[in-house]
Design a protein around this motif. Sequence first.
Motif, PDB file in Angstrom:
ATOM      1  N   ALA A 271       0.815  -1.074   0.086  1.00 47.62           N
ATOM      2  CA  ALA A 271      -0.132  -0.211   0.093  1.00 47.62           C
ATOM      3  C   ALA A 271       0.915   1.372  -0.057  1.00 47.62           C
ATOM      4  O   ALA A 271       0.686   2.329  -0.830  1.00 47.62           O
ATOM      5  N   VAL A 272       1.915   1.278   0.764  1.00 48.91           N
ATOM      6  CA  VAL A 272       2.803   2.437   0.956  1.00 48.91           C
ATOM      7  C   VAL A 272       3.379   2.721  -0.459  1.00 48.91           C
ATOM      8  O   VAL A 272       3.639   3.876  -0.799  1.00 48.91           O
ATOM      9  N   ARG A 273       4.136   1.531  -0.689  1.00 53.01           N
ATOM     10  CA  ARG A 273       4.902   1.798  -2.166  1.00 53.01           C
ATOM     11  C   ARG A 273       3.680   2.101  -3.471  1.00 53.01           C
ATOM     12  O   ARG A 273       4.328   3.026  -3.967  1.00 53.01           O
ATOM     13  N   PHE A 274       2.669   1.649  -3.425  1.00 56.21           N
ATOM     14  CA  PHE A 274       1.916   2.131  -4.558  1.00 56.21           C
ATOM     15  C   PHE A 274       1.361   3.375  -4.516  1.00 56.21           C
ATOM     16  O   PHE A 274       1.119   3.947  -5.385  1.00 56.21           O
ATOM     17  N   GLY A 275       0.970   3.945  -3.022  1.00 57.22           N
ATOM     18  CA  GLY A 275       0.583   5.124  -2.666  1.00 57.22           C
ATOM     19  C   GLY A 275       1.705   5.981  -3.114  1.00 57.22           C
ATOM     20  O   GLY A 275       1.511   7.305  -3.729  1.00 57.22           O
ATOM     21  N   LEU A 276       3.136   5.850  -2.922  1.00 59.21           N
ATOM     22  CA  LEU A 276       4.023   6.804  -3.345  1.00 59.21           C
ATOM     23  C   LEU A 276       4.172   6.819  -4.852  1.00 59.21           C
ATOM     24  O   LEU A 276       4.305   7.892  -5.469  1.00 59.21           O
ATOM     25  N   ALA A 277       4.035   5.779  -5.516  1.00 60.88           N
ATOM     26  CA  ALA A 277       4.127   5.709  -6.903  1.00 60.88           C
ATOM     27  C   ALA A 277       3.092   6.453  -7.598  1.00 60.88           C
ATOM     28  O   ALA A 277       3.350   7.307  -8.422  1.00 60.88           O
ATOM     29  N   THR A 278       2.010   6.470  -7.027  1.00 64.55           N
ATOM     30  CA  THR A 278       0.737   7.153  -7.603  1.00 64.55           C
ATOM     31  C   THR A 278       0.897   8.447  -7.388  1.00 64.55           C
ATOM     32  O   THR A 278       0.615   9.341  -8.222  1.00 64.55           O
ATOM     33  N   ALA A 279       1.276   9.106  -6.132  1.00 61.91           N
ATOM     34  CA  ALA A 279       1.491  10.415  -6.066  1.00 61.91           C
ATOM     35  C   ALA A 279       2.496  10.949  -7.152  1.00 61.91           C
ATOM     36  O   ALA A 279       2.346  12.038  -7.498  1.00 61.91           O
ATOM     37  N   VAL A 280       3.660  10.280  -7.149  1.00 63.79           N
ATOM     38  CA  VAL A 280       4.959  10.758  -8.094  1.00 63.79           C
ATOM     39  C   VAL A 280       4.257  10.827  -9.428  1.00 63.79           C
ATOM     40  O   VAL A 280       4.566  11.835 -10.148  1.00 63.79           O
ATOM     41  N   THR A 281       3.206   9.756  -9.944  1.00 61.79           N
ATOM     42  CA  THR A 281       2.902   9.709 -11.156  1.00 61.79           C
ATOM     43  C   THR A 281       2.080  11.061 -11.222  1.00 61.79           C
ATOM     44  O   THR A 281       2.143  11.607 -12.499  1.00 61.79           O
ATOM     45  N   VAL A 282       1.235  11.347 -10.517  1.00 61.46           N
ATOM     46  CA  VAL A 282       0.139  12.495 -10.897  1.00 61.46           C
ATOM     47  C   VAL A 282       0.869  13.801 -10.734  1.00 61.46           C
ATOM     48  O   VAL A 282       0.778  14.716 -11.361  1.00 61.46           O
ATOM     49  N   LEU A 283       1.968  13.741  -9.820  1.00 56.69           N
ATOM     50  CA  LEU A 283       2.593  15.168  -9.756  1.00 56.69           C
ATOM     51  C   LEU A 283       3.359  15.380 -11.192  1.00 56.69           C
ATOM     52  O   LEU A 283       3.564  16.577 -11.890  1.00 56.69           O
ATOM     53  N   LEU A 284       4.172  14.248 -11.791  1.00 59.99           N
ATOM     54  CA  LEU A 284       4.641  14.366 -13.133  1.00 59.99           C
ATOM     55  C   LEU A 284       3.551  14.725 -14.084  1.00 59.99           C
ATOM     56  O   LEU A 284       3.697  15.689 -14.986  1.00 59.99           O
ATOM     57  N   VAL A 285       2.432  14.015 -14.029  1.00 59.90           N
ATOM     58  CA  VAL A 285       1.330  14.276 -15.096  1.00 59.90           C
ATOM     59  C   VAL A 285       0.814  15.862 -14.895  1.00 59.90           C
ATOM     60  O   VAL A 285       0.586  16.677 -15.915  1.00 59.90           O
ATOM     61  N   GLY A 286       0.726  16.205 -13.770  1.00 63.09           N
ATOM     62  CA  GLY A 286       0.289  17.748 -13.580  1.00 63.09           C
ATOM     63  C   GLY A 286       1.333  18.857 -14.204  1.00 63.09           C
ATOM     64  O   GLY A 286       1.122  19.609 -14.837  1.00 63.09           O
ATOM     65  N   LEU A 287       2.519  18.360 -14.097  1.00 64.50           N
ATOM     66  CA  LEU A 287       3.672  19.230 -14.631  1.00 64.50           C
ATOM     67  C   LEU A 287       3.800  19.243 -15.935  1.00 64.50           C
ATOM     68  O   LEU A 287       4.013  20.214 -16.837  1.00 64.50           O
ATOM     69  N   TRP A 288       3.652  17.895 -16.424  1.00 67.29           N
ATOM     70  CA  TRP A 288       3.795  17.965 -18.020  1.00 67.29           C
ATOM     71  C   TRP A 288       2.342  18.450 -18.615  1.00 67.29           C
ATOM     72  O   TRP A 288       2.573  18.927 -19.980  1.00 67.29           O
ATOM     73  N   THR A 289       1.373  18.689 -17.839  1.00 66.53           N
ATOM     74  CA  THR A 289       0.262  19.178 -18.702  1.00 66.53           C
ATOM     75  C   THR A 289      -0.020  20.756 -18.494  1.00 66.53           C
ATOM     76  O   THR A 289      -1.229  21.173 -18.852  1.00 66.53           O
ATOM     77  N   ARG A 290       0.851  21.194 -17.932  1.00 60.98           N
ATOM     78  CA  ARG A 290       0.799  22.679 -17.873  1.00 60.98           C
ATOM     79  C   ARG A 290       1.101  23.359 -19.331  1.00 60.98           C
ATOM     80  O   ARG A 290       1.628  22.990 -20.234  1.00 60.98           O
ATOM     81  N   VAL A 291       0.275  24.318 -19.392  1.00 57.55           N
ATOM     82  CA  VAL A 291      -0.012  25.086 -20.712  1.00 57.55           C
ATOM     83  C   VAL A 291       0.117  26.515 -20.563  1.00 57.55           C
ATOM     84  O   VAL A 291      -0.544  27.294 -19.493  1.00 57.55           O
ATOM     85  N   ASP A 292       0.863  27.378 -20.849  1.00 61.15           N
ATOM     86  CA  ASP A 292       0.785  28.734 -20.876  1.00 61.15           C
ATOM     87  C   ASP A 292       1.060  29.318 -22.290  1.00 61.15           C
ATOM     88  O   ASP A 292       2.298  29.397 -22.680  1.00 61.15           O
TER      89      ASP A 292
END
Length: 451
Positions: A344-365
Amino acid sequence: MQQPTTRAAGPPGAVRGWLDALAVVLAGLVAMAAVAALGLWLAGADDLPDGGFPAVLAATLALAVGGDIQLDGAAGNFASVEAGISAMPLSVSVVGAVVTAEVFLRQLRFRAVAGGGELLGRIGRTVLLWLLALVLLTVGARHSFVVPLGGDLAQSLSGALGLTPEVGFHADGPTTVGIGLAWLLLVLAVTFAVSRRAPLPPALVRYQLAVRPAAFALWTVLLAYLAIGAVAGVLTAVVHGNARQNLAVVLLALPDLVWLAFGVGLGAEWHGRLVGALGLPVPEPLSAVLRAPGGGQATIDLGTLAEQDARSWWLLPLAAVLLLAAAFLAARRSPRTVRLWQHAVRFGLATAVTVLLVGLWTRVDADYGLSVLGVGLGQGGLGDLLGAVLGGDNPLSGLGSGSLTLRPVLWTAVPLAAGWGLLTGALGALLATRVRHRGEVPAGEASAGPG
């Protein structure tokens, strides 16, 4: 009599190392260039004046690795406009990352362990050649278009008054080189975190079972979203027409849309606004939400998208099912000795990092005159301003302009993702208790022995 030893023909070790690094860099760039060129052609960028397509292609590659493109326009000394684009065409980025990783790993195949010095040497040579490629991209991503004013009289008057209008773009050097370097390092880091074929130094081997199962499972989730989005994009192109534009979206910005849908399905939010008309089609609910009344900032989440199209609620169960399947996969690829809370902890950390990267990658300006990159954003802005200065009909109205911003709310998205990962990680580990784990030998087969 002792026979003389023979050495395999080939370049010396140092030269071979540089050739390997060159192969990694060239393979990634060629793959990105092929996808970007086809996408830009489908978007209509092949008919840009003054032979601007190669520069536009270089600018697209610069954006794909995280760079910025600055736009500018002027009419002599009477008017000037400066704006820019900061948005990653993630279809191009993903193809480049996958090809780069694959070529890098093929050079290390058939090996379970690699020395730290060797890996650092390979990475260092690849980084140096990649930096050179980024500098060349920055130099190539520069072009200006002279906009004709019409008849001979208008041309003569504009020349006499110094009002010859120009629009152009150039890559921001420090940003493109700096973030482009970070892009390559991130690609290599994800490669070693995800792939079981990547050999690790002996000191790091013991950590691979704590990282790779969850990392691989989350990468599979992102690939599943890409597959679903690609099928939907092709069906839309076939059923609703406008095939070139829809396929251009698939080849340039598919991950930008489907990975945003992944985050929204988990409850994350993005803030943004859209002024003008997008030159490429996007899902109607997203476009409608971004057009907030009065041009203000809009919130993109499950609720606002569902107000435009009730089918948006399906993003929630889709994200839940795919995450649960990924958690089961991660647990099955881990030894049975790993405890449920560890999954649970490992998968939770991996999911958090994935969404963090997705958020940074989908920024548009992005602001103004985006059609110089082959994709227009409607009318107004740069074209209207220069047209007003020049008077009469607006010769720049065809250039198009507009404004699009999209920013994730990371301080809520990352904790939400971690919570989803903890829950689905625990459930996936429970489901995996009754199946064989990777590398596990059933008790009956083990007791039977070689006979």
